[in-house]
Motif scaffolding. Structure first.
Motif, PDB file in Angstrom:
ATOM      1  N   SER A 132      51.055  38.381  52.146  1.00 44.93           N
ATOM      2  CA  SER A 132      51.370  39.303  51.058  1.00 44.93           C
ATOM      3  C   SER A 132      51.749  38.534  49.793  1.00 44.93           C
ATOM      4  CB  SER A 132      52.533  40.219  51.465  1.00 44.93           C
ATOM      5  OG  SER A 132      53.056  40.914  50.347  1.00 44.93           O
ATOM      6  N   THR A 174      60.383  55.405  59.028  1.00 41.58           N
ATOM      7  CA  THR A 174      60.037  54.534  57.899  1.00 41.58           C
ATOM      8  C   THR A 174      59.642  55.336  56.663  1.00 41.58           C
ATOM      9  OG1 THR A 174      57.751  54.364  58.696  1.00 41.58           O
ATOM     10  CG2 THR A 174      59.288  52.632  59.379  1.00 41.58           C
ATOM     11  N   GLU A 175      59.359  56.642  56.825  1.00 43.68           N
ATOM     12  CA  GLU A 175      58.947  57.491  55.706  1.00 43.68           C
ATOM     13  C   GLU A 175      60.102  58.304  55.122  1.00 43.68           C
ATOM     14  OE1 GLU A 175      55.789  57.724  54.237  1.00 43.68           O
ATOM     15  OE2 GLU A 175      55.603  55.870  55.408  1.00 43.68           O
ATOM     16  N   LYS A 321      62.868  55.385  51.558  1.00 45.20           N
ATOM     17  CA  LYS A 321      62.072  55.566  50.353  1.00 45.20           C
ATOM     18  C   LYS A 321      62.918  56.148  49.225  1.00 45.20           C
ATOM     19  CE  LYS A 321      57.255  56.053  51.775  1.00 45.20           C
ATOM     20  NZ  LYS A 321      56.073  56.943  51.732  1.00 45.20           N
ATOM     21  N   LYS A 326      58.868  52.240  48.373  1.00 44.87           N
ATOM     22  CA  LYS A 326      59.533  51.546  49.486  1.00 44.87           C
ATOM     23  C   LYS A 326      59.166  50.071  49.414  1.00 44.87           C
ATOM     24  CE  LYS A 326      60.038  51.712  54.562  1.00 44.87           C
ATOM     25  NZ  LYS A 326      61.312  52.430  54.730  1.00 44.87           N
ATOM     26  N   ASN A 384      49.387  39.436  57.687  1.00 39.26           N
ATOM     27  CA  ASN A 384      49.092  40.776  58.189  1.00 39.26           C
ATOM     28  C   ASN A 384      47.772  40.690  58.951  1.00 39.26           C
ATOM     29  OD1 ASN A 384      48.682  43.464  58.699  1.00 39.26           O
ATOM     30  ND2 ASN A 384      48.802  44.134  56.566  1.00 39.26           N
ATOM     31  N   THR A 404      54.840  48.966  61.051  1.00 42.55           N
ATOM     32  CA  THR A 404      54.438  49.795  59.909  1.00 42.55           C
ATOM     33  C   THR A 404      54.842  49.138  58.602  1.00 42.55           C
ATOM     34  OG1 THR A 404      54.667  51.791  61.248  1.00 42.55           O
ATOM     35  CG2 THR A 404      54.665  52.077  58.865  1.00 42.55           C
ATOM     36  N   ILE A 405      56.049  48.580  58.572  1.00 42.14           N
ATOM     37  CA  ILE A 405      56.559  47.927  57.361  1.00 42.14           C
ATOM     38  C   ILE A 405      55.739  46.690  57.021  1.00 42.14           C
ATOM     39  CG2 ILE A 405      58.530  46.584  56.507  1.00 42.14           C
ATOM     40  CD1 ILE A 405      60.305  48.671  58.032  1.00 42.14           C
ATOM     41  N   GLU A 407      52.617  46.027  57.913  1.00 42.49           N
ATOM     42  CA  GLU A 407      51.267  46.429  57.516  1.00 42.49           C
ATOM     43  C   GLU A 407      51.245  47.034  56.117  1.00 42.49           C
ATOM     44  OE1 GLU A 407      49.316  47.295  61.912  1.00 42.49           O
ATOM     45  OE2 GLU A 407      50.268  48.942  60.817  1.00 42.49           O
ATOM     46  N   ASN A 408      52.350  47.655  55.712  1.00 44.31           N
ATOM     47  CA  ASN A 408      52.423  48.206  54.359  1.00 44.31           C
ATOM     48  C   ASN A 408      52.467  47.097  53.308  1.00 44.31           C
ATOM     49  OD1 ASN A 408      52.801  50.467  52.465  1.00 44.31           O
ATOM     50  ND2 ASN A 408      54.835  49.585  52.184  1.00 44.31           N
ATOM     51  N   SER A 410      54.809  45.663  51.333  1.00 38.73           N
ATOM     52  CA  SER A 410      55.518  45.764  50.056  1.00 38.73           C
ATOM     53  C   SER A 410      56.959  45.313  50.237  1.00 38.73           C
ATOM     54  CB  SER A 410      55.468  47.208  49.542  1.00 38.73           C
ATOM     55  OG  SER A 410      56.082  47.307  48.271  1.00 38.73           O
TER      56      SER A 410
END
Length: 480
Positions: A132, A174-175, A321, A326, A384, A404-405, A407-408, A410
């Protein structure tokens, strides 16, 4: 005199190293790469120290490269290791910096001319480019790659999903937004129990002023940092302070606020009948809804899950978020390639193997699964990459939100290792005759001074300290 003794100690160790390097088993044409790190344990822990096993495995996979570990000397008369930067300075004084070494102050290393510009090597590496940009970019200055990440640790909240549901609330994910996170945690907490059966709500709010502004403004990083410096006089920082103060004074569900209330003279609160143990005990007993952790703790947490000590469902959600944004806080460790290296490509390969490289990381997982007594891999893949993530989460199935974090992709990176002037701007620099920057921030967080009265001066002081350090740094960087 003490520093002279330390330098002499290291100089003697250098002479010993030179003698040892005349290894009769070393074949003509072989390359020797020297290596130093603060996580190697003692030399007699080869069989159980992951890093030493990884170096041995690197040599097996790269038969033309030998790795020589540079052991950090002990402080004379003690059993403690020499200070890391004193160790490096002593090595630098004899032009024998390790080819690869861990970095806790990249800007200072650049100023000292200890670092090799590895831009050409790194930017030609597809695996490096698969990291990243939020992570690799912090050690890239004016398009010059001066260090590479070797471990990343994620910060945020682990939530007890079973406990939320038992208390009649939907567990955060996570959302989940910050507003909903606060609402459901407050509704599920029970800080009024007098039978030692209470439910702790939220623990870990100290970093809100660091990560929250970046969720409100996408141009901000840690502690409001942007391309133009700090923005401590901004609306976003004011909102972060306000949120922190709201939480710090709500003892109905925030652990730190409850401790403050109990500490007040004549509070009348009997902690012995409510929460008589440290907060960690309530996490261990499944009685805390959300607690702040760094992912270096996930090893022992997963062990508790796997052994059946934790019979409740946990998950890692990072930070909630905010207005649809996020960016999860992380701590990154880095490797520096020494300016005195004669083998930059091979040094890079070793650093890559020990950190972000796919081949090396899969070897870590293999060692975790096959070597008795070795510590489990304690950092998630930096790339990733599906294969790497699959391998890691076979070891860590109990906290799926982390995947999930990752793969996102950010993140905001805590700056002490890579940002010139950060420690002074945030903590150690002078604010006035009576206060350092860290002191004035503590008073602000405690409500002892008003933000409106100091915000302009606070921002000015932080940026003056940052820019002063950055000027010196930029001059050194220009020679690289």
């Amino acid at each position: 005199m003490k520093k002279l003794i330390l330098v002499l100690t290291v100089f003697l160790s250098v002479l010993t190293l030179v003698a040892c390097n005349n290894d009769p088993e070393e074949q003509p044409g072989d390359i020797t790469i020297t290596y130093a790190s603060w996580n190697l344990g003692s030399p007699d822990t080869l069989d159980t120290n992951m890093e030493r096993l990884m170096i041995e495995a690197f040599e097996d996979a790269h038969p033309g490269i030998n790795v020589e570990i540079i052991e950090r000397p002990k402080v004379p008369g003690t059993t403690g290791d020499m200070d890391w930067n004193e160790f490096l300075a002593a090595r630098a004084s004899t032009q024998t910096l390790p080819d690869v070494f861990q970095s806790d102050n990249i800007p200072q290393y650049i100023i000292n001319d200890w670092t090799y510009n590895i831009t050409d090597i790194a930017m030609a590496d597809s695996e490096y480019l698969n990291i990243s940009e939020d992570i690799r970019g912090v050690a890239t200055y004016d398009d010059k790659v001066m260090a590479i990440p070797n471990a990343v640790f994620y910060a945020g909240y682990i939530v007890n999903k079973s406990l939320y549901e038992y208390m009649g609330q939907t567990a955060p994910t996570t959302e989940t937004t910050m507003e909903d996170f606060i609402e459901v945690t407050k509704a599920a907490a029970d800080h009024t129990s007098t039978t030692n059966e209470g439910v702790v709500g939220l623990e870990g709010i100290e970093h809100i002023i660091h990560w929250y502004p970046a969720q409100l403004n996408d141009d901000y990083g840690w502690y409001t940092l942007s391309d133009n410096g700090f923005n401590l006089d901004s609306e976003e920082f004011e909102n972060a302070l306000s949120l922190y103060r709201d939480l710090r004074t709500d003892s109905s569900f925030v652990w730190e606020a409850l401790m403050d209330a109990i500490a007040e003279e004549d509070s009348g609160i009997d902690i012995s009948t409510m929460f008589p143990e440290p907060v960690g005990a309530y996490f261990d007993n499944g009685a805390i809804l959300a607690k702040w952790f760094y992912s270096w703790d996930f090893g022992w947490i997963q062990t508790k899950i796997s052994d059946g000590d934790y019979t409740w469902d946990l998950d890692f959600i990072g930070t909630p978020k905010v207005e649809g944004n996020k960016k999860v806080p992380i701590v990154a460790d880095f490797f520096t390639i020494a300016s005195n290296t004669e083998h930059p490509e091979e040094a890079y390969e070793l650093a890559k193997w020990m950190g972000f490289g796919k081949e090396g990381y899969l070897k870590r997982v293999e060692l975790s699964n096959t070597v008795e007594g070795v510590s489990k891999v304690n950092f998630a893949p930096i790339q990733n990459d599906v294969e790497l993530l699959d391998a890691y989460f076979e070891l860590y199935p109990g906290l799926p939100g982390l995947r999930t974090i990752i793969e996102n992709g950010s993140f905001i990176v805590e700056p002490p290792k890579y940002l010139p002037g950060y420690i002074d701007a945030r903590y150690q620099g002078t604010y006035d005759a009576d206060n350092k920057m860290g002191d004035i921030m503590l008073q602000l967080l405690a409500g002892e001074i008003q933000y409106a009265d100091i915000k302009t001066l606070l921002n000015q002081k932080a940026n003056d300290l940052y820019n002063q350090a950055k000027t010196t740094f930029d001059e050194a960087l220009s020679t690289k």
